[in-house]
Write a protein that holds these residues in place. Structure first.
Motif, PDB file in Angstrom:
ATOM      1  N   GLN A 295       0.844  13.963 -13.676  1.00  0.00           N
ATOM      2  CA  GLN A 295      -0.493  14.438 -14.145  1.00  0.00           C
ATOM      3  C   GLN A 295      -0.595  15.898 -14.161  1.00  0.00           C
ATOM      4  OE1 GLN A 295      -2.847  12.424 -15.752  1.00  0.00           O
ATOM      5  NE2 GLN A 295      -3.893  14.354 -16.347  1.00  0.00           N
ATOM      6  N   THR A 296      -0.018  16.403 -12.825  1.00  0.00           N
ATOM      7  CA  THR A 296      -0.052  17.908 -12.807  1.00  0.00           C
ATOM      8  C   THR A 296       0.889  18.685 -13.826  1.00  0.00           C
ATOM      9  OG1 THR A 296      -0.505  17.622 -10.358  1.00  0.00           O
ATOM     10  CG2 THR A 296       0.280  19.767 -11.137  1.00  0.00           C
ATOM     11  N   GLU A 297       2.328  17.847 -13.996  1.00  0.00           N
ATOM     12  CA  GLU A 297       3.030  18.572 -14.849  1.00  0.00           C
ATOM     13  C   GLU A 297       2.590  18.152 -16.361  1.00  0.00           C
ATOM     14  OE1 GLU A 297       6.433  16.104 -14.475  1.00  0.00           O
ATOM     15  OE2 GLU A 297       7.026  16.988 -12.035  1.00  0.00           O
ATOM     16  N   LEU A 298       1.913  17.318 -16.761  1.00  0.00           N
ATOM     17  CA  LEU A 298       1.410  17.207 -18.014  1.00  0.00           C
ATOM     18  C   LEU A 298       0.191  18.355 -18.126  1.00  0.00           C
ATOM     19  CD1 LEU A 298       0.969  13.183 -18.424  1.00  0.00           C
ATOM     20  CD2 LEU A 298       2.393  14.902 -19.847  1.00  0.00           C
ATOM     21  N   ASN A 299      -0.443  18.502 -17.071  1.00  0.00           N
ATOM     22  CA  ASN A 299      -1.712  19.530 -17.208  1.00  0.00           C
ATOM     23  C   ASN A 299      -1.093  20.863 -17.475  1.00  0.00           C
ATOM     24  OD1 ASN A 299      -3.763  17.741 -16.937  1.00  0.00           O
ATOM     25  ND2 ASN A 299      -3.938  18.277 -14.655  1.00  0.00           N
ATOM     26  N   THR A 300      -0.027  21.143 -16.521  1.00  0.00           N
ATOM     27  CA  THR A 300       0.794  22.500 -16.873  1.00  0.00           C
ATOM     28  C   THR A 300       1.283  22.659 -18.502  1.00  0.00           C
ATOM     29  OG1 THR A 300       1.452  22.424 -14.551  1.00  0.00           O
ATOM     30  CG2 THR A 300       2.657  23.887 -16.006  1.00  0.00           C
ATOM     31  N   LEU A 301       2.087  21.475 -18.735  1.00  0.00           N
ATOM     32  CA  LEU A 301       2.542  21.514 -19.973  1.00  0.00           C
ATOM     33  C   LEU A 301       1.473  21.622 -21.049  1.00  0.00           C
ATOM     34  CD1 LEU A 301       5.325  18.642 -20.147  1.00  0.00           C
ATOM     35  CD2 LEU A 301       5.710  21.178 -20.465  1.00  0.00           C
ATOM     36  N   ASN A 302       0.299  20.975 -21.030  1.00  0.00           N
ATOM     37  CA  ASN A 302      -0.830  21.185 -21.797  1.00  0.00           C
ATOM     38  C   ASN A 302      -1.310  22.646 -21.826  1.00  0.00           C
ATOM     39  OD1 ASN A 302      -2.499  20.039 -23.780  1.00  0.00           O
ATOM     40  ND2 ASN A 302      -3.940  19.330 -22.160  1.00  0.00           N
TER      41      ASN A 302
ATOM     42  N   ASN B  50       0.829  -0.942   0.003  1.00  0.00           N
ATOM     43  CA  ASN B  50      -0.089   0.096  -0.023  1.00  0.00           C
ATOM     44  C   ASN B  50       0.819   1.244  -0.050  1.00  0.00           C
ATOM     45  OD1 ASN B  50      -2.237  -1.137   0.139  1.00  0.00           O
ATOM     46  ND2 ASN B  50      -2.799  -1.432   2.210  1.00  0.00           N
ATOM     47  N   GLU B  51       1.973   1.313   0.721  1.00  0.00           N
ATOM     48  CA  GLU B  51       2.842   2.559   0.851  1.00  0.00           C
ATOM     49  C   GLU B  51       3.504   2.580  -0.588  1.00  0.00           C
ATOM     50  OE1 GLU B  51       5.820   1.794   3.938  1.00  0.00           O
ATOM     51  OE2 GLU B  51       4.244   1.831   5.530  1.00  0.00           O
ATOM     52  N   GLU B  52       3.955   1.462  -1.476  1.00  0.00           N
ATOM     53  CA  GLU B  52       4.551   1.383  -2.777  1.00  0.00           C
ATOM     54  C   GLU B  52       3.443   2.044  -3.636  1.00  0.00           C
ATOM     55  OE1 GLU B  52       6.108  -2.146  -4.024  1.00  0.00           O
ATOM     56  OE2 GLU B  52       7.364  -2.333  -2.387  1.00  0.00           O
ATOM     57  N   LEU B  53       2.026   1.530  -3.542  1.00  0.00           N
ATOM     58  CA  LEU B  53       0.948   2.177  -4.460  1.00  0.00           C
ATOM     59  C   LEU B  53       0.706   3.578  -4.046  1.00  0.00           C
ATOM     60  CD1 LEU B  53      -1.558  -0.716  -4.200  1.00  0.00           C
ATOM     61  CD2 LEU B  53      -0.294   0.023  -6.267  1.00  0.00           C
ATOM     62  N   ALA B  54       0.711   3.938  -2.583  1.00  0.00           N
ATOM     63  CA  ALA B  54       0.464   5.245  -2.315  1.00  0.00           C
ATOM     64  C   ALA B  54       1.778   6.373  -3.219  1.00  0.00           C
ATOM     65  CB  ALA B  54       0.603   5.512  -0.882  1.00  0.00           C
ATOM     66  N   ALA B  55       3.109   5.798  -3.070  1.00  0.00           N
ATOM     67  CA  ALA B  55       4.209   6.382  -3.650  1.00  0.00           C
ATOM     68  C   ALA B  55       4.029   6.544  -5.136  1.00  0.00           C
ATOM     69  CB  ALA B  55       5.531   5.981  -3.350  1.00  0.00           C
ATOM     70  N   ILE B  56       3.588   5.625  -5.864  1.00  0.00           N
ATOM     71  CA  ILE B  56       3.115   5.666  -6.982  1.00  0.00           C
ATOM     72  C   ILE B  56       2.011   6.511  -7.688  1.00  0.00           C
ATOM     73  CG2 ILE B  56       2.496   4.104  -9.042  1.00  0.00           C
ATOM     74  CD1 ILE B  56       4.033   1.621  -7.767  1.00  0.00           C
ATOM     75  N   ASN B  57       1.095   6.426  -6.551  1.00  0.00           N
ATOM     76  CA  ASN B  57      -0.035   7.347  -7.206  1.00  0.00           C
ATOM     77  C   ASN B  57       0.216   8.732  -6.849  1.00  0.00           C
ATOM     78  OD1 ASN B  57      -1.990   5.323  -7.437  1.00  0.00           O
ATOM     79  ND2 ASN B  57      -2.778   5.325  -5.473  1.00  0.00           N
ATOM     80  N   GLU B  58       1.322   9.065  -5.865  1.00  0.00           N
ATOM     81  CA  GLU B  58       1.650  10.408  -5.821  1.00  0.00           C
ATOM     82  C   GLU B  58       2.719  10.874  -6.949  1.00  0.00           C
ATOM     83  OE1 GLU B  58       2.535  14.308  -4.150  1.00  0.00           O
ATOM     84  OE2 GLU B  58       1.151  12.505  -3.387  1.00  0.00           O
ATOM     85  N   GLU B  59       3.554   9.818  -7.158  1.00  0.00           N
ATOM     86  CA  GLU B  59       4.395  10.268  -8.633  1.00  0.00           C
ATOM     87  C   GLU B  59       3.199  10.539  -9.669  1.00  0.00           C
ATOM     88  OE1 GLU B  59       7.081   7.167  -9.426  1.00  0.00           O
ATOM     89  OE2 GLU B  59       7.991   7.346  -7.391  1.00  0.00           O
ATOM     90  N   LEU B  60       2.221   9.638  -9.988  1.00  0.00           N
ATOM     91  CA  LEU B  60       1.357   9.527 -10.955  1.00  0.00           C
ATOM     92  C   LEU B  60       0.776  11.039 -11.137  1.00  0.00           C
ATOM     93  CD1 LEU B  60      -0.229   6.175 -11.321  1.00  0.00           C
ATOM     94  CD2 LEU B  60       1.159   7.289 -13.027  1.00  0.00           C
TER      95      LEU B  60
END
Length: 201
Positions: free
Chosen positions: A183-190, A169-179
């Motif tokens: 996503q935020t970076e992609l939205n900014t670039l977009n 769950n901790e790994e998934l939480a970290a992956i979700n945070e990275e995602l």
């Protein structure tokens, strides 16, 4: 030597006991014992301790075992006894469950027991001697300990699985945070791309 002479006359006064007297003495033993004869396993004698195991009174003496204690039918004991009588080989077992009637209810008890064929001077089997010890408390205690150990092992497995799930769950939480950051970076670039496209004539 003088002591021996003093007691020697008293020993000479000992009389031989009759068969009936011997059986009366035998029946008072605190050890659960019974004597059977014939292939029908006729109860020739039984101590009070054995009668108590069966939940029966002395009036069953003289009856075949499975008539005297009918709940034993279908259980392995009569066959083991008959086998010992037929082969002359002693049979013993430990911690075996037996269904016996007590206070009008069928209960499970556990016994250590032995069926010993008794031979006469000619080597012929004349009876079967049966000793039994009620080990119900011991067996139930062992079962409780085994069950406790099994529960401990299950709990340890569950704790280990919970730790693994927690780590996952901790790994998934970290992956979700990275995602989420991606996503935020992609939205900014977009957004930047859309602004540039609008600026271009």
């Amino acid at each position: 030597m003088a002591i021996f002479k003093l007691f020697a006359p008293a020993m000479n006064k000992t009389k031989l006991l009759s068969c009936e007297e011997l059986l009366d003495i035998f029946s008072t033993s605190h050890i659960a014992t019974a004597i059977y004869t014939t292939d029908d396993l006729v109860i020739e004698a039984a101590t009070q301790a054995m009668l108590s195991f069966w939940g029966r009174s002395r009036d069953i003496v003289g009856l075949p075992l499975e008539v005297a204690v009918p709940e034993l039918k279908g259980q392995p004991f009569a066959q083991q006894m008959k086998s010992a009588l037929a082969t002359g080989i002693t049979f013993s077992a430990k911690g075996v469950a037996a269904q016996l009637m007590h206070n009008g209810k069928l209960n499970t008890f556990y016994y250590d027991y032995e069926y010993r064929p008794v031979k006469n001077a000619d080597g012929d089997i004349i009876c079967l001697l049966h000793h039994a010890t009620d080990v119900t408390e011991r067996v139930l205690g062992e079962m409780a300990l085994a069950n406790e150990e099994q529960q401990r092992q299950i709990l340890e497995r569950e704790l280990a699985l919970n730790e693994e799930l927690s780590a996952a769950n901790e790994e998934l939480a970290a992956i979700n945070e990275e995602l989420h950051q991606t996503q935020t970076e992609l939205n900014t670039l977009n957004d930047e791309l859309e602004e540039r496209i609008q600026v271009v004539p």
